[in-house]
Design a protein around this motif. Structure first.
Motif, mmCIF file in Angstrom:
data_model
loop_
_atom_site.group_PDB
_atom_site.id
_atom_site.type_symbol
_atom_site.label_atom_id
_atom_site.label_comp_id
_atom_site.label_asym_id
_atom_site.label_seq_id
_atom_site.Cartn_x
_atom_site.Cartn_y
_atom_site.Cartn_z
ATOM 1 N N LYS A 177 10.621 -29.276 112.255
ATOM 2 C CA LYS A 177 9.322 -29.239 111.587
ATOM 3 C C LYS A 177 9.287 -30.416 110.623
ATOM 4 O O LYS A 177 10.305 -30.745 110.013
ATOM 5 C CB LYS A 177 9.173 -27.908 110.835
ATOM 6 C CG LYS A 177 7.847 -27.737 110.117
ATOM 7 C CD LYS A 177 7.735 -26.329 109.522
ATOM 8 C CE LYS A 177 6.500 -26.210 108.638
ATOM 9 N NZ LYS A 177 6.369 -24.866 108.043
ATOM 10 N N ASN A 178 8.123 -31.019 110.494
ATOM 11 C CA ASN A 178 8.014 -32.178 109.600
ATOM 12 C C ASN A 178 7.721 -31.742 108.167
ATOM 13 O O ASN A 178 6.847 -30.905 107.938
ATOM 14 C CB ASN A 178 6.910 -33.113 110.090
ATOM 15 C CG ASN A 178 7.343 -33.841 111.346
ATOM 16 O OD1 ASN A 178 8.436 -34.418 111.397
ATOM 17 N ND2 ASN A 178 6.526 -33.805 112.374
ATOM 18 N N TYR A 179 8.479 -32.306 107.249
ATOM 19 C CA TYR A 179 8.273 -32.054 105.818
ATOM 20 C C TYR A 179 8.189 -33.394 105.100
ATOM 21 O O TYR A 179 8.564 -34.430 105.650
ATOM 22 C CB TYR A 179 9.462 -31.267 105.249
ATOM 23 C CG TYR A 179 9.635 -29.869 105.779
ATOM 24 C CD1 TYR A 179 8.886 -28.810 105.283
ATOM 25 C CD2 TYR A 179 10.577 -29.600 106.769
ATOM 26 C CE1 TYR A 179 9.079 -27.507 105.746
ATOM 27 C CE2 TYR A 179 10.769 -28.300 107.241
ATOM 28 C CZ TYR A 179 10.018 -27.261 106.729
ATOM 29 O OH TYR A 179 10.203 -25.993 107.199
ATOM 30 N N GLU A 180 7.776 -33.327 103.838
ATOM 31 C CA GLU A 180 7.691 -34.554 103.042
ATOM 32 C C GLU A 180 9.012 -34.893 102.362
ATOM 33 O O GLU A 180 9.476 -36.024 102.377
ATOM 34 C CB GLU A 180 6.589 -34.404 101.987
ATOM 35 C CG GLU A 180 6.201 -35.726 101.353
ATOM 36 C CD GLU A 180 5.001 -35.571 100.432
ATOM 37 O OE1 GLU A 180 4.860 -36.405 99.530
ATOM 38 O OE2 GLU A 180 4.221 -34.607 100.596
ATOM 39 N N ASP A 181 9.663 -33.872 101.756
ATOM 40 C CA ASP A 181 10.837 -34.123 100.911
ATOM 41 C C ASP A 181 12.163 -33.803 101.586
ATOM 42 O O ASP A 181 13.225 -34.083 101.018
ATOM 43 C CB ASP A 181 10.763 -33.268 99.632
ATOM 44 C CG ASP A 181 9.734 -33.801 98.655
ATOM 45 O OD1 ASP A 181 8.974 -34.702 99.020
ATOM 46 O OD2 ASP A 181 9.703 -33.286 97.517
ATOM 47 N N TYR A 220 14.399 -31.222 108.486
ATOM 48 C CA TYR A 220 15.016 -30.058 109.129
ATOM 49 C C TYR A 220 15.148 -30.334 110.619
ATOM 50 O O TYR A 220 14.172 -30.491 111.321
ATOM 51 C CB TYR A 220 14.195 -28.780 108.871
ATOM 52 C CG TYR A 220 14.696 -27.580 109.670
ATOM 53 C CD1 TYR A 220 16.045 -27.470 110.014
ATOM 54 C CD2 TYR A 220 13.847 -26.575 110.083
ATOM 55 C CE1 TYR A 220 16.518 -26.405 110.750
ATOM 56 C CE2 TYR A 220 14.312 -25.492 110.825
ATOM 57 C CZ TYR A 220 15.647 -25.421 111.154
ATOM 58 O OH TYR A 220 16.119 -24.367 111.895
ATOM 59 N N GLU A 279 8.136 -28.928 94.973
ATOM 60 C CA GLU A 279 7.731 -29.033 96.383
ATOM 61 C C GLU A 279 8.954 -29.162 97.298
ATOM 62 O O GLU A 279 8.962 -28.621 98.415
ATOM 63 C CB GLU A 279 6.806 -30.238 96.588
ATOM 64 C CG GLU A 279 5.443 -30.105 95.932
ATOM 65 C CD GLU A 279 5.413 -30.577 94.476
ATOM 66 O OE1 GLU A 279 6.505 -30.760 93.875
ATOM 67 O OE2 GLU A 279 4.307 -30.757 93.938
ATOM 68 N N THR A 280 9.977 -29.888 96.828
ATOM 69 C CA THR A 280 11.213 -30.028 97.624
ATOM 70 C C THR A 280 11.818 -28.653 97.852
ATOM 71 O O THR A 280 12.239 -28.303 98.965
ATOM 72 C CB THR A 280 12.248 -30.892 96.862
ATOM 73 O OG1 THR A 280 11.590 -31.963 96.206
ATOM 74 C CG2 THR A 280 13.328 -31.390 97.788
ATOM 75 N N GLU A 307 9.871 -26.538 100.268
ATOM 76 C CA GLU A 307 10.131 -26.925 101.655
ATOM 77 C C GLU A 307 11.482 -26.394 102.123
ATOM 78 O O GLU A 307 11.622 -25.944 103.271
ATOM 79 C CB GLU A 307 10.065 -28.450 101.791
ATOM 80 C CG GLU A 307 8.641 -28.990 101.630
ATOM 81 C CD GLU A 307 8.549 -30.503 101.842
ATOM 82 O OE1 GLU A 307 7.440 -31.043 101.729
ATOM 83 O OE2 GLU A 307 9.586 -31.148 102.121
ATOM 84 N N ASP A 322 11.155 -22.810 102.937
ATOM 85 C CA ASP A 322 10.491 -22.652 104.234
ATOM 86 C C ASP A 322 11.479 -22.909 105.380
ATOM 87 O O ASP A 322 11.557 -22.120 106.337
ATOM 88 C CB ASP A 322 9.314 -23.636 104.309
ATOM 89 C CG ASP A 322 8.451 -23.402 105.531
ATOM 90 O OD1 ASP A 322 7.691 -22.426 105.527
ATOM 91 O OD2 ASP A 322 8.553 -24.188 106.503
ATOM 92 N N ALA A 323 12.247 -23.981 105.281
ATOM 93 C CA ALA A 323 13.184 -24.329 106.356
ATOM 94 C C ALA A 323 14.281 -23.268 106.486
ATOM 95 O O ALA A 323 14.643 -22.871 107.611
ATOM 96 C CB ALA A 323 13.797 -25.704 106.086
#
Ligand code: S0N
Length: 272
Positions: A9-13, A16, A39-40, A43, A46-47
């Protein structure tokens, strides 16, 4: 030794990815030595939740981008009153949620540390099941120097890991320790040349993957129960219930209810 990592999945910080049953979560903020902002952490939460629900994944490598740092803790640029402030302007310490999530994850998590593991970044490796350090790794707490402290796992689990005198030294003096010193005090499991860090972590992950997942799950929760009180016992008990659900005896109880009859538990042995 390498594997064909695929982005999940694509994340900003963070990054994964997974391959061959191994998940790899990488903090991707090398410009600040992989310090985390709210935010990190969100994420990562979430991962790690995806990891938990993915039956293909049996082990997690948790690392930082580049060779200079695993993680330098909370991003001091966004520390406000009452916590770290994200784009919603709310101060929070959500890294504590992440610490608990790593502890409760029923799969081993290996911290793969090159460079700095400092402050809240140090606590993140402490809450992982195992730590593989590169020979350039440096460990330490900075709280009393920079106006913070982690009196939770950062204190108690560290003391369990290296002993109370050493844990107090780490916090009170805010020194930085080499990989070899970390190995000598039982803070990490092994030290390898930085160029071999990925290869070694994959080797350890593969060895773990060859072992019984339920045995590993129970062992992790047993270690948690020993240190986490009622919360640790709850995790261990939940796993016991999962195992019980898998038995004929438990199924008899459920089936009897659905079939509107008395359960026949007499056919199951009362083992010594
Ligand atoms: C890691 C250190 C020693 C590395 O020094 P070095 O090699 O000289 O590199 P620098 O030039 O200092 O760093 C390179 C660039 O990275 C930036 N940077 C580094 N760390 C951070 C950071 N944590 N936040 C923001 N930026 C960071 C540098 O500024 C530099 O950028 P440029 O080039 O643009 O200037 C050294 O960097 C260092 O000491 N870093 C700070 C370590 C630290 O104090 N971390 C925070 C400690 N506290 C926490 O982590 C709190 C954790 C937490 O959330 C918590 C949990 C439970 C209870 C309470 C708390 C709480 O809020 O306290």
């Amino acid at each position: 030794m390498t594997v064909d990592w695929q982005i999940v999945k694509n994340y900003e910080d963070i990054i994964y990815e997974k391959a061959e049953g191994i998940a790899r979560i990488t903090i991707n903020r090398p410009e600040v030595h992989n310090a985390f902002r709210p935010e990190t952490v969100q994420e990562m939460i979430d991962a790690f939740a995806l990891v938990r629900d993915d039956p293909e994944v049996g082990v997690v490598l948790f690392t930082g981008k580049g060779e200079k740092a695993f993680c330098s803790g909370g991003d001091q640029r966004v520390r406000g009153h009452g916590g770290y402030v994200g784009s919603d302007q709310v101060p929070r310490l959500n890294v504590l949620d992440l610490q608990r999530q790593i502890r409760a994850l029923p799969k081993p998590v290996i911290a793969v540390v090159a460079g700095w593991a400092i402050g809240g970044g140090h606590v993140l490796h402490v809450v992982c099941d195992l730590t593989i350090a590169a020979d350039n790794a440096k460990f330490g707490q900075t709280g009393p120097k920079v106006g913070s402290f982690d009196a939770g796992y950062g204190a108690s689990l560290l003391a369990r890991t290296v002993g109370i005198k050493k844990a107090k030294e780490i916090w009170y003096l805010c020194r930085q320790y080499s990989a070899q010193e970390a190995l000598d005090m039982g803070l990490v499991n092994t030290v390898v040349p930085v160029a071999q860090l990925e290869e070694e972590s994959i080797k350890w992950a593969r060895e773990i993957l060859a072992k019984s997942p339920i045995a590993l799950r129970f062992l992790k929760m047993a270690f948690n129960a020993d240190t986490d009180g009622a919360a640790g016992l709850q995790q261990l008990a939940g796993d016991a219930t999962m195992l019980y659900y898998m038995t004929e005896e438990a199924r008899e109880g459920k089936n009897a209810f659905l079939e509107k009859r008395q359960p026949d538990f007499g056919k199951f042995p009362r083992l010594p």
